[in-house]
Motif scaffolding. Structure first.
Motif, short mmCIF file in Angstrom:
data_model
loop_
_atom_site.label_atom_id
_atom_site.label_comp_id
_atom_site.label_asym_id
_atom_site.label_seq_id
_atom_site.Cartn_x
_atom_site.Cartn_y
_atom_site.Cartn_z
N UNK A 32 0.83 -1.21 0.00
CA UNK A 32 0.00 0.00 0.00
C UNK A 32 0.86 1.25 0.00
N UNK A 33 0.49 2.20 -0.85
CA UNK A 33 1.21 3.48 -0.91
C UNK A 33 0.49 4.47 -0.03
N UNK A 34 1.26 5.21 0.71
CA UNK A 34 0.68 6.24 1.55
C UNK A 34 0.54 7.51 0.74
N UNK A 35 -0.54 8.20 0.97
CA UNK A 35 -0.75 9.47 0.29
C UNK A 35 0.21 10.49 0.89
N UNK A 36 0.81 11.27 0.02
CA UNK A 36 1.72 12.31 0.46
C UNK A 36 1.04 13.66 0.31
N UNK A 37 1.32 14.54 1.23
CA UNK A 37 0.82 15.91 1.19
C UNK A 37 2.04 16.81 1.04
N UNK A 38 2.00 17.71 0.06
CA UNK A 38 3.13 18.58 -0.22
C UNK A 38 2.79 20.01 0.17
N UNK A 39 3.70 20.64 0.87
CA UNK A 39 3.58 22.06 1.18
C UNK A 39 4.48 22.78 0.19
N UNK A 40 3.86 23.52 -0.72
CA UNK A 40 4.58 24.20 -1.80
C UNK A 40 4.49 25.70 -1.63
N UNK A 41 5.61 26.37 -1.86
CA UNK A 41 5.66 27.83 -1.79
C UNK A 41 5.84 28.36 -3.20
N UNK A 42 4.98 29.30 -3.58
CA UNK A 42 5.00 29.90 -4.92
C UNK A 42 5.25 31.40 -4.82
N UNK A 43 6.03 31.93 -5.75
CA UNK A 43 6.09 33.38 -5.91
C UNK A 43 4.99 33.72 -6.90
N UNK A 44 4.09 34.60 -6.48
CA UNK A 44 2.92 34.91 -7.31
C UNK A 44 3.05 36.27 -7.97
N UNK A 45 2.37 36.41 -9.09
CA UNK A 45 2.39 37.66 -9.84
C UNK A 45 1.12 37.72 -10.67
N UNK A 46 0.95 38.81 -11.38
CA UNK A 46 -0.16 38.98 -12.31
C UNK A 46 0.45 39.16 -13.69
N UNK A 47 -0.18 38.56 -14.69
CA UNK A 47 0.29 38.67 -16.08
C UNK A 47 -0.83 39.27 -16.93
N UNK A 48 -0.44 40.08 -17.90
CA UNK A 48 -1.41 40.71 -18.79
C UNK A 48 -1.98 39.67 -19.74
N UNK A 49 -3.30 39.57 -19.78
CA UNK A 49 -3.96 38.58 -20.63
C UNK A 49 -4.30 39.08 -22.01
N UNK A 50 -4.63 40.36 -22.14
CA UNK A 50 -4.99 40.90 -23.45
C UNK A 50 -5.86 42.14 -23.32
N UNK A 51 -6.16 42.78 -24.44
CA UNK A 51 -6.88 44.06 -24.42
C UNK A 51 -8.41 43.91 -24.34
N UNK A 52 -8.93 42.69 -24.42
CA UNK A 52 -10.37 42.51 -24.42
C UNK A 52 -11.01 43.09 -23.16
N UNK A 57 -6.13 40.60 -16.65
CA UNK A 57 -4.93 39.99 -16.08
C UNK A 57 -5.28 38.64 -15.48
N UNK A 58 -4.30 37.80 -15.34
CA UNK A 58 -4.50 36.51 -14.68
C UNK A 58 -3.35 36.26 -13.70
N UNK A 59 -3.61 35.40 -12.73
CA UNK A 59 -2.62 35.09 -11.70
C UNK A 59 -1.65 34.02 -12.18
N UNK A 60 -0.39 34.17 -11.80
CA UNK A 60 0.63 33.18 -12.10
C UNK A 60 1.36 32.80 -10.81
N UNK A 61 1.93 31.64 -10.81
CA UNK A 61 2.71 31.19 -9.66
C UNK A 61 3.88 30.34 -10.11
N UNK A 121 -4.12 31.39 -20.29
CA UNK A 121 -5.56 31.43 -20.51
C UNK A 121 -5.92 32.35 -21.67
N UNK A 122 -7.04 32.08 -22.30
CA UNK A 122 -7.52 32.90 -23.41
C UNK A 122 -8.86 33.49 -23.01
N UNK A 123 -9.08 34.73 -23.40
CA UNK A 123 -10.33 35.40 -23.10
C UNK A 123 -11.47 34.81 -23.93
N UNK A 124 -12.58 34.54 -23.28
CA UNK A 124 -13.73 34.00 -24.00
C UNK A 124 -14.99 34.76 -23.63
#
Length: 124
Positions: A32-52, A57-61, A121-124
């Motif tokens: 049996x495999x035990x489920x692992x839980x990961x604690x991950x640290x991300x540097x987050x930012x916002x990215x320009x998605x488009x002029x629509x 903007x959308x979030x990135x990590x 991501x694409x604007x819809x």
């Protein structure tokens, strides 16, 4: 090398699994495999998605490389709270006009950290 070290009634389960593998058959013995839980640290930012719609903007990590694995979800959440407090000090929010980088997000996940979103991501 992986060794089980388990035996039942004189039959070494690890040896039985090895014999199954050599014979090219699926093993009748499952470890049996035990489920692992990961604690991950991300540097987050916002990215320009488009002029629509006046621009969007959308979030990135991006993983910082700080990823810790735990066997229990409780320990993972405990560590996540500690890391979140450590990374929160003196940082401006990612939505602030004063933001110059250095905002972090701590997540408890079932996989090691990976950049998000995987596709732009694409604007819809």
């Amino acid at each position: 090398m992986f060794e089980l070290g388990l035996s039942e009634g004189g039959c070494d389960i690890g040896a039985a699994m090895l014999e199954d593998a050599k014979a090219g058959v699926a093993s009748r013995h499952r470890v049996p495999r035990r489920k692992m839980w990961y604690v991950n640290v991300y540097e987050v930012d916002r990215a320009y998605g488009g002029p629509e719609e006046g621009g969007w903007y959308y979030s990135t990590g991006v993983p910082t490389g700080e990823s810790e694995a735990y066997f229990t979800e409780a320990f993972a959440w405990h560590r996540a709270r500690i890391l979140d407090e450590e990374h929160r000090e003196g940082r401006s929010k990612v939505y602030s006009v004063n933001y110059r980088g250095g905002a972090y997000e701590v997540r408890v996940q079932d996989h090691p950290g990976k950049a998000y979103p995987e596709e732009t991501p694409h604007y819809e």
